[in-house]
Design an enzyme around this catalytic site. Structure first.
Site, PDB file in Angstrom:
ATOM      1  N   GLN A 167       0.790  -1.230   0.000  1.00 34.81           N
ATOM      2  CA  GLN A 167       0.000   0.000   0.000  1.00 34.81           C
ATOM      3  C   GLN A 167       0.824   1.283   0.000  1.00 34.81           C
ATOM      4  O   GLN A 167       0.415   2.271  -0.588  1.00 34.81           O
ATOM      5  CB  GLN A 167      -0.923  -0.017   1.217  1.00 34.81           C
ATOM      6  N   GLU A 209      -3.198   9.600  -0.876  1.00 32.67           N
ATOM      7  CA  GLU A 209      -2.304  10.260   0.075  1.00 32.67           C
ATOM      8  C   GLU A 209      -1.245  11.115  -0.602  1.00 32.67           C
ATOM      9  O   GLU A 209      -0.247  11.489   0.007  1.00 32.67           O
ATOM     10  CB  GLU A 209      -1.681   9.212   1.004  1.00 32.67           C
ATOM     11  N   ASP A 246       4.398   0.228   4.130  1.00 38.58           N
ATOM     12  CA  ASP A 246       3.186  -0.263   4.782  1.00 38.58           C
ATOM     13  C   ASP A 246       2.589  -1.303   3.853  1.00 38.58           C
ATOM     14  O   ASP A 246       2.085  -0.969   2.781  1.00 38.58           O
ATOM     15  CB  ASP A 246       2.192   0.882   5.026  1.00 38.58           C
ATOM     16  N   GLU A 290       5.300  -1.791   8.165  1.00 40.69           N
ATOM     17  CA  GLU A 290       4.019  -1.748   8.877  1.00 40.69           C
ATOM     18  C   GLU A 290       3.096  -2.850   8.362  1.00 40.69           C
ATOM     19  O   GLU A 290       3.063  -3.106   7.157  1.00 40.69           O
ATOM     20  CB  GLU A 290       3.402  -0.370   8.627  1.00 40.69           C
ATOM     21  N   ASP A 317      -0.532  -1.616  12.798  1.00 37.64           N
ATOM     22  CA  ASP A 317      -1.627  -0.670  12.535  1.00 37.64           C
ATOM     23  C   ASP A 317      -2.954  -1.417  12.665  1.00 37.64           C
ATOM     24  O   ASP A 317      -3.586  -1.403  13.715  1.00 37.64           O
ATOM     25  CB  ASP A 317      -1.453  -0.048  11.152  1.00 37.64           C
ATOM     26  N   LYS A 342      -3.578   6.133  15.268  1.00 41.58           N
ATOM     27  CA  LYS A 342      -4.605   6.836  14.485  1.00 41.58           C
ATOM     28  C   LYS A 342      -5.759   7.092  15.437  1.00 41.58           C
ATOM     29  O   LYS A 342      -6.455   6.154  15.830  1.00 41.58           O
ATOM     30  CB  LYS A 342      -5.089   5.957  13.327  1.00 41.58           C
ATOM     31  N   ARG A 371      -5.120   9.448   8.126  1.00 46.92           N
ATOM     32  CA  ARG A 371      -5.887   8.413   7.434  1.00 46.92           C
ATOM     33  C   ARG A 371      -5.906   8.774   5.957  1.00 46.92           C
ATOM     34  O   ARG A 371      -5.595   9.900   5.579  1.00 46.92           O
ATOM     35  CB  ARG A 371      -7.333   8.316   7.948  1.00 46.92           C
ATOM     36  N   SER A 372      -6.324   7.822   5.122  1.00 45.56           N
ATOM     37  CA  SER A 372      -6.348   8.127   3.685  1.00 45.56           C
ATOM     38  C   SER A 372      -7.442   9.133   3.342  1.00 45.56           C
ATOM     39  O   SER A 372      -7.334   9.868   2.369  1.00 45.56           O
ATOM     40  CB  SER A 372      -6.506   6.849   2.867  1.00 45.56           C
ATOM     41  N   LYS A 393       3.440   9.973  10.084  1.00 41.28           N
ATOM     42  CA  LYS A 393       3.106   9.506   8.739  1.00 41.28           C
ATOM     43  C   LYS A 393       1.948  10.366   8.278  1.00 41.28           C
ATOM     44  O   LYS A 393       0.849  10.246   8.813  1.00 41.28           O
ATOM     45  CB  LYS A 393       2.651   8.052   8.874  1.00 41.28           C
TER      46      LYS A 393
END
Length: 431
Positions: A167, A209, A246, A290, A317, A342, A371-372, A393
């Site tokens: 990702q 992102e 990630d 991650e 995560d 998060k 977050r995205s 991040k």
């Protein structure tokens, strides 16, 4: 001066064009806090619930009017007259009133928006920046640091419409002497990456992102083009810039195997995928991975931690979902060595601070994350500095929803100067 006199909830739009919850908290001294809840694409199954309306006639079912109604109704009534400076009490009132394990009554999006807005209003009433107020809530007044950014410059998986399974491919400007310099290095590599991709006839459209989302021959090719861009920008890979990934492996975990569709549907066991990642770390200076396995594959994670845990940072995560109960179990079992933070996974500032503290007390690192689906709300920048978390991040070097956080960090660094050291690679577990 810090009693809550009014709470307003509204439906606003996030960076993906989906609705999210914004809350406004007004205090008697005329102080106001404004905050919005972010939203994820690849979500852990044990995250606190993001309440959506499900009414297909509005926003394809993604409306948040129920969550907004909770803010304007029961939540507002419960916190009116309460002291916004007492964050733990404000959060406890909302959590108890919701009454569910995963905040499904009001929605974590409703509770979090009010939680953060209350913190911002309280900071304003104390005449201090949010990061300073957070440090006090954290029990570490005056202790700050600037985080090392993990910049997601190639997007794959659930964050992009391409054939790349992993990702996020990230750079960390570890050779920088300051956050501001780290941002500059990241920007230069990002622009050189565009040139590298264009020269290969590859797409330079960006994902959720802000990173590029080209179709590539393999996951390793993503690392290769980044390595090329780092060199083209005049930096040395491994010295000035390190790499992080990630995997979000839960997204390609099918019937007990890890299936890389972008590599001809190659299927791996937990052990095989761990060694696939290990091989990549031998070819490239990858210092952090991650979610290298599925969130439920704890036996696999124990193996992965044994193989890689003393060499690199292994971040949980979907594995830990910012939840102290799950993190505690992970610490006891020696699973991973770092947690991604998060705050919408757990749904309140108090619980977020508890997860960071638990991680640090156990010798785990904590990486503050966006977050995205984001908004212009830059609270995570203040959270990273105010908890001296050490790493953040928050996406790539494009899209205002990402850059807003970097710009806030630049402002904070300017304000704090030497009171907030930038420690670079020292913040990364195993380095």
């Amino acid at each position: 001066m810090s009693k809550i006199v009014k709470v307003i909830g509204r439906e606003i739009i996030d960076s993906r064009g989906n609705p999210t919850v914004e809350a406004e908290v007004h205090l008697e001294g005329g102080f106001v806090g404004l905050a919005a809840a972010p939203s994820g694409a690849s979500t852990g199954s044990r995250e606190a619930l993001e309440l959506r309306d499900g009414d297909k006639s509005r926003f394809l079912g993604k409306g948040v009017l129920k969550a907004v109604a909770a803010v304007n109704g029961p939540i507002a009534q419960a916190v009116l007259g309460k002291d916004a400076k007492d964050q733990a009490n404000i959060d406890k009132i909302m959590i108890d009133l919701d009454g569910t394990e995963n905040k499904s009554q009001f929605g974590a999006n409703a509770i979090l928006a009010v939680s953060l807005a209350a913190a911002k209003a309280a900071a304003a009433s104390k005449g201090m920046p949010l990061y300073e107020h957070i440090a006090e809530l954290n029990g570490t007044p005056g202790k700050f640091s600037m985080p090392l950014p993990m910049m997601n410059i190639i997007n794959g998986g659930e964050h992009a419409d391409n054939n790349v399974d992993i990702q996020e491919f990230m750079i960390q400007p570890v050779g920088a002497k300051s956050l501001k310099e780290a941002v500059r290095i990241g920007s230069e590599v990002f622009h050189h990456l565009a040139k590298v991709l264009k020269a290969k006839g590859l797409n330079t459209a960006v994902g959720d992102e802000g990173g590029y989302a080209p179709n590539l021959g393999s996951n390793a090719e993503a690392l290769a083009v980044i390595a090329e861009a780092v060199k083209a920008a005049g930096y040395e890979l491994g010295k000035d810039v390190t790499l992080a990934m990630d995997c979000a492996a839960s997204e390609f975990y099918k019937d007990g195997k890890y299936v890389l569709a972008g590599e001809g549907n190659k299927a791996f066991t937990s052990e095989e995928f761990t060694h696939f990642l290990e091989d990549l770390t031998k070819q490239y200076p990858i210092v952090s991975i991650e979610d290298g396995l599925d969130e439920s594959d704890w036996d696999g994670f124990a193996y992965q931690t044994k193989v890689l845990g003393d060499k690199i940072q292994l971040v949980g995560d979907d594995l830990f979902v910012t939840n102290t109960k799950i993190l505690k179990e992970g610490i006891e079992k020696g699973i991973a060595n770092s947690i991604l933070i998060k705050f919408n996974q757990i749904g309140s500032l108090t619980e977020t601070l508890a997860a960071i503290k638990m991680a640090k007390d156990a010798g785990y690192t904590a990486v503050i994350s966006h977050r995205s689906g984001e908004t212009e709300d830059a609270t995570i920048a203040d959270l990273a500095v105010g908890t001296a978390a050490g790493q953040i991040k928050t996406g790539s070097m494009s899209r205002s929803d990402r850059v807003a956080k970097y710009n806030q960090l630049i402002r904070i660094e300017e304000a704090l100067g030497s009171r907030a050291p930038f420690n670079g690679l020292k913040e990364v577990k195993g380095q």
